[in-house]
Design a protein around this motif. Sequence first.
Motif, short mmCIF file in Angstrom:
data_model
loop_
_atom_site.label_atom_id
_atom_site.label_comp_id
_atom_site.label_asym_id
_atom_site.label_seq_id
_atom_site.Cartn_x
_atom_site.Cartn_y
_atom_site.Cartn_z
N ILE A 54 0.86 -1.00 0.16
CA ILE A 54 0.35 -0.37 0.40
C ILE A 54 1.18 1.36 0.13
N ASP A 55 0.48 2.02 -0.58
CA ASP A 55 1.61 3.19 -0.97
C ASP A 55 0.62 4.59 -1.83
N PRO A 56 -0.01 5.27 -1.39
CA PRO A 56 -0.12 6.44 -2.55
C PRO A 56 0.44 7.14 -3.36
N PRO A 73 10.35 11.15 -5.56
CA PRO A 73 11.44 11.52 -5.17
C PRO A 73 10.49 12.63 -3.71
N HIS A 74 9.14 11.73 -3.53
CA HIS A 74 9.00 12.33 -2.22
C HIS A 74 9.70 11.13 -0.85
N ALA A 75 10.00 10.26 -1.12
CA ALA A 75 10.32 9.22 -0.11
C ALA A 75 11.99 9.37 -0.04
N ALA A 76 12.13 9.04 1.18
CA ALA A 76 13.77 9.11 1.39
C ALA A 76 14.85 8.44 0.19
N SER A 77 14.17 7.37 -0.33
CA SER A 77 14.75 6.12 -0.68
C SER A 77 15.48 6.51 -1.75
N HIS A 78 14.87 7.93 -2.27
CA HIS A 78 14.65 8.35 -3.62
C HIS A 78 16.46 8.95 -3.53
N ASN A 80 18.82 10.15 -1.70
CA ASN A 80 20.15 9.67 -0.20
C ASN A 80 21.41 9.00 -0.86
N GLY A 81 22.67 8.41 -0.15
CA GLY A 81 24.04 8.80 -0.65
C GLY A 81 23.99 7.83 -1.45
N ALA A 82 23.10 6.50 -1.51
CA ALA A 82 22.60 5.47 -2.22
C ALA A 82 24.09 4.46 -1.79
N TRP A 83 25.03 4.43 -0.61
CA TRP A 83 25.89 3.45 0.11
C TRP A 83 25.00 2.73 1.02
N PHE A 84 25.84 1.08 0.88
CA PHE A 84 25.93 -0.54 1.32
C PHE A 84 26.87 -0.25 1.73
N ALA A 128 -3.57 5.73 0.48
CA ALA A 128 -2.72 6.43 2.18
C ALA A 128 -3.35 5.32 2.86
N ALA A 129 -2.99 4.24 3.70
CA ALA A 129 -2.70 3.76 5.19
C ALA A 129 -2.95 4.91 6.58
N LEU A 130 -5.08 4.66 7.01
CA LEU A 130 -5.26 5.25 7.48
C LEU A 130 -5.56 5.42 8.91
N HIS A 175 14.59 4.26 10.06
CA HIS A 175 15.55 3.70 9.65
C HIS A 175 16.87 5.27 9.27
N GLY A 176 16.62 6.20 9.42
CA GLY A 176 17.60 7.33 9.84
C GLY A 176 18.20 7.45 8.62
N HIS A 177 19.69 7.07 8.52
CA HIS A 177 21.07 7.82 7.94
C HIS A 177 21.53 6.36 7.34
N VAL A 178 20.49 5.03 7.52
CA VAL A 178 21.38 3.69 7.04
C VAL A 178 20.61 3.24 6.72
N MET A 205 18.78 2.40 3.59
CA MET A 205 19.11 1.87 2.27
C MET A 205 20.06 0.53 2.47
N ALA A 206 20.99 0.87 3.48
CA ALA A 206 22.27 -0.51 4.29
C ALA A 206 21.03 -1.76 4.85
N ALA A 207 20.37 -0.85 5.30
CA ALA A 207 19.71 -1.67 6.35
C ALA A 207 18.46 -2.43 6.21
C1 LIG Z 1 20.56 12.97 2.45
C2 LIG Z 1 19.84 11.95 2.48
C3 LIG Z 1 21.41 10.84 2.52
C4 LIG Z 1 21.30 9.25 2.69
N1 LIG Z 1 22.00 8.17 2.79
C5 LIG Z 1 22.13 7.29 2.80
C6 LIG Z 1 23.10 5.90 2.44
O1 LIG Z 1 24.39 6.11 2.04
N2 LIG Z 1 22.97 5.07 2.24
C7 LIG Z 1 21.85 4.37 3.60
O2 LIG Z 1 21.93 3.24 3.92
N3 LIG Z 1 20.64 5.27 3.95
C8 LIG Z 1 20.87 6.95 3.43
N4 LIG Z 1 19.65 7.51 3.59
C9 LIG Z 1 18.57 6.43 5.14
C10 LIG Z 1 17.79 6.03 3.50
O3 LIG Z 1 17.51 7.22 2.48
C11 LIG Z 1 16.48 5.29 4.71
O4 LIG Z 1 16.67 5.16 6.02
C12 LIG Z 1 15.47 5.16 3.53
O5 LIG Z 1 15.30 5.30 2.61
C13 LIG Z 1 14.40 5.14 4.72
O6 LIG Z 1 13.57 4.55 3.84
P1 LIG Z 1 12.36 4.33 4.07
O7 LIG Z 1 11.53 2.70 3.26
O8 LIG Z 1 11.78 3.94 5.37
O9 LIG Z 1 11.32 5.25 4.20
P2 LIG Z 1 10.93 5.91 2.48
O10 LIG Z 1 11.79 6.17 1.12
O11 LIG Z 1 10.81 8.15 2.74
O12 LIG Z 1 9.28 5.04 2.09
C14 LIG Z 1 7.73 5.57 2.71
C15 LIG Z 1 7.20 5.54 1.79
O13 LIG Z 1 6.21 4.97 2.93
C16 LIG Z 1 4.76 5.69 1.68
N5 LIG Z 1 3.67 6.27 2.78
C17 LIG Z 1 4.19 7.34 4.13
N6 LIG Z 1 3.08 7.17 5.01
C18 LIG Z 1 2.02 5.82 4.11
C19 LIG Z 1 0.74 5.82 4.57
N7 LIG Z 1 -0.06 6.32 5.70
N8 LIG Z 1 -0.08 4.86 3.41
C20 LIG Z 1 0.97 4.22 3.05
N9 LIG Z 1 1.92 4.63 2.21
C21 LIG Z 1 2.68 5.90 3.16
C22 LIG Z 1 5.76 7.20 1.24
O14 LIG Z 1 4.79 7.69 0.22
C23 LIG Z 1 6.88 6.73 1.28
O15 LIG Z 1 6.85 5.81 -0.41
C24 LIG Z 1 19.99 9.10 3.49
C25 LIG Z 1 19.08 9.84 3.30
C26 LIG Z 1 18.78 11.38 3.10
C27 LIG Z 1 17.79 12.17 3.43
#
Ligand SMILES: Cc1cc2nc3c(=O)[nH]c(=O)nc-3n(C[C@H](O)[C@H](O)[C@H](O)COP(=O)(O)OP(=O)(O)OC[C@H]3O[C@@H](n4cnc5c(N)ncnc54)[C@H](O)[C@@H]3O)c2cc1C
Length: 427
Positions: A30-32, A38-43, A45-49, A223-225, A383-386, A388-390
Amino acid sequence: MARVAVIGAGIVGACCAFTLIRDGHTVVLIDPAEPGGPHAASHGNGAWFSPASVVPMSVPGLWRQLPGMLLSREGPVRLRAAALPGLAPWLLRFLRAGATPERASAIAAALGPLLRGCAARHAQLAQDAGVPALVVRRGLLYAYPDREAFEREAFAWGLRRGQGVAWQVCEGEALRMLAPSLADAYRFGAHVPEGGHCTDPAAYVAALVAASERSGAQRLRAAALRLRLHAGRLAAVQTTQGEVVCDAAVIAAGINAVDLARQAGDRVPLAAERGYHAVFEMQGVALPVPVPVPVMPSDGRMANTPTRQGLRVAGQVEFAPPGAAPDWRRADLLVRQARRLWPALAGDVAVSRWMGQRPSTPDGLPVLGRASGCPDVLHAFGHGHVGMAAAPASAQLMADLLAGRTPGLDPGPYRAARFARAHSPGL
Ligand SMILES: Cc1cc2nc3c(=O)[nH]c(=O)nc-3n(C[C@H](O)[C@H](O)[C@H](O)COP(=O)(O)OP(=O)(O)OC[C@H]3O[C@@H](n4cnc5c(N)ncnc54)[C@H](O)[C@@H]3O)c2cc1C
């Protein structure tokens, strides 16, 4: 086997969906928004594992430097004054989390098993999803002006050694081989050969979702509510497009996970640590400078990663009030730092910019495992800064828990109950 709703299709949700569907579950993702958008952090990031990312952001003595760092306009961390009242409790917890060597070591010990072998795990996932070229395993380079600068970070490297992270010191010709265009000011490097990187995180997330769908996962653009609980068990996930009846749900909604987690009985302090990137775009078929291996300079703290779009420089931590507009000066700072690191970039190279939100807990550990108020709800966020890797290890933990197997990873350090419990599960 269960019918599982995976909420969120960032890197964490995508890895969960792909892992769970192949474990025999029925999966509704489920994701809207568009996976990898580009809305997501995963888009962006630094792309490091990096297995070396076990060093927490909060380390002993940081409290002395933090006020200066937060106020500096040119530094890697920035706090907008309007954010302070809401953020103060999180910041205090953050400073406490790594205040002593013992606490910082405990965080590193919890991050270790999440990050160990992360590049190899991603390489396997990418292979299985049919996009092997998106994951590259040439290691990662930490660059320093000289050996003394490296030795000043002995505490961080000691934490890495404690978690089994290996590195090779390189100087002179060996360093130039790994980073031919690096500025002469950097004469010392630590190469972590086990690390890797992604050449296009957005395409990778989309590919994992597409592969999950090919394997039978259903994708719901909604979106999950609310989590509908009945007698303490999960009955359904209510979404903007109706109810998804399910036996279990995985909350992988990144920075938006807080409200859903609260409905399942857990109050998690999550802050949006905003970060930025700038991409020096490809000219024709070549990068403006050859960067065979991603580089992190000791001053500046930004990932320099070769991607399909060009050289991506990602970093910065900015705390701002929710919904505040991006401050593109943070990305411009990255551009200036990159030009110092790679003198050949000084010319007229097109640059694109992005801002995203790291979903960060104060102790730098993700929230993983069963929710306190409902055993059918699993957390996979923070997952904060990690992230992608974790993500692969987090997804495997979800699969082990749902299958009733003894998890390969002890979920103890990541449980939501380390923070205060919400009073009213289901509300
Ligand atoms: C500048 C920068 C550099 C980084 N560099 C690294 C790196 O080099 N290596 C690393 O390991 N990590 C890095 N990170 C961290 C990493 O990007 C994030 O920890 C990771 O992307 C988080 O992934 P996620 O899937 O939890 O969240 P997201 O990628 O933000 O995805 C969350 C998804 O949930 C969806 N969503 C939100 N609310 C709802 C809802 N109510 N119902 C359904 N869907 C919903 C959103 O639409 C979105 O698609 C970096 C982050 C930044 C900002």
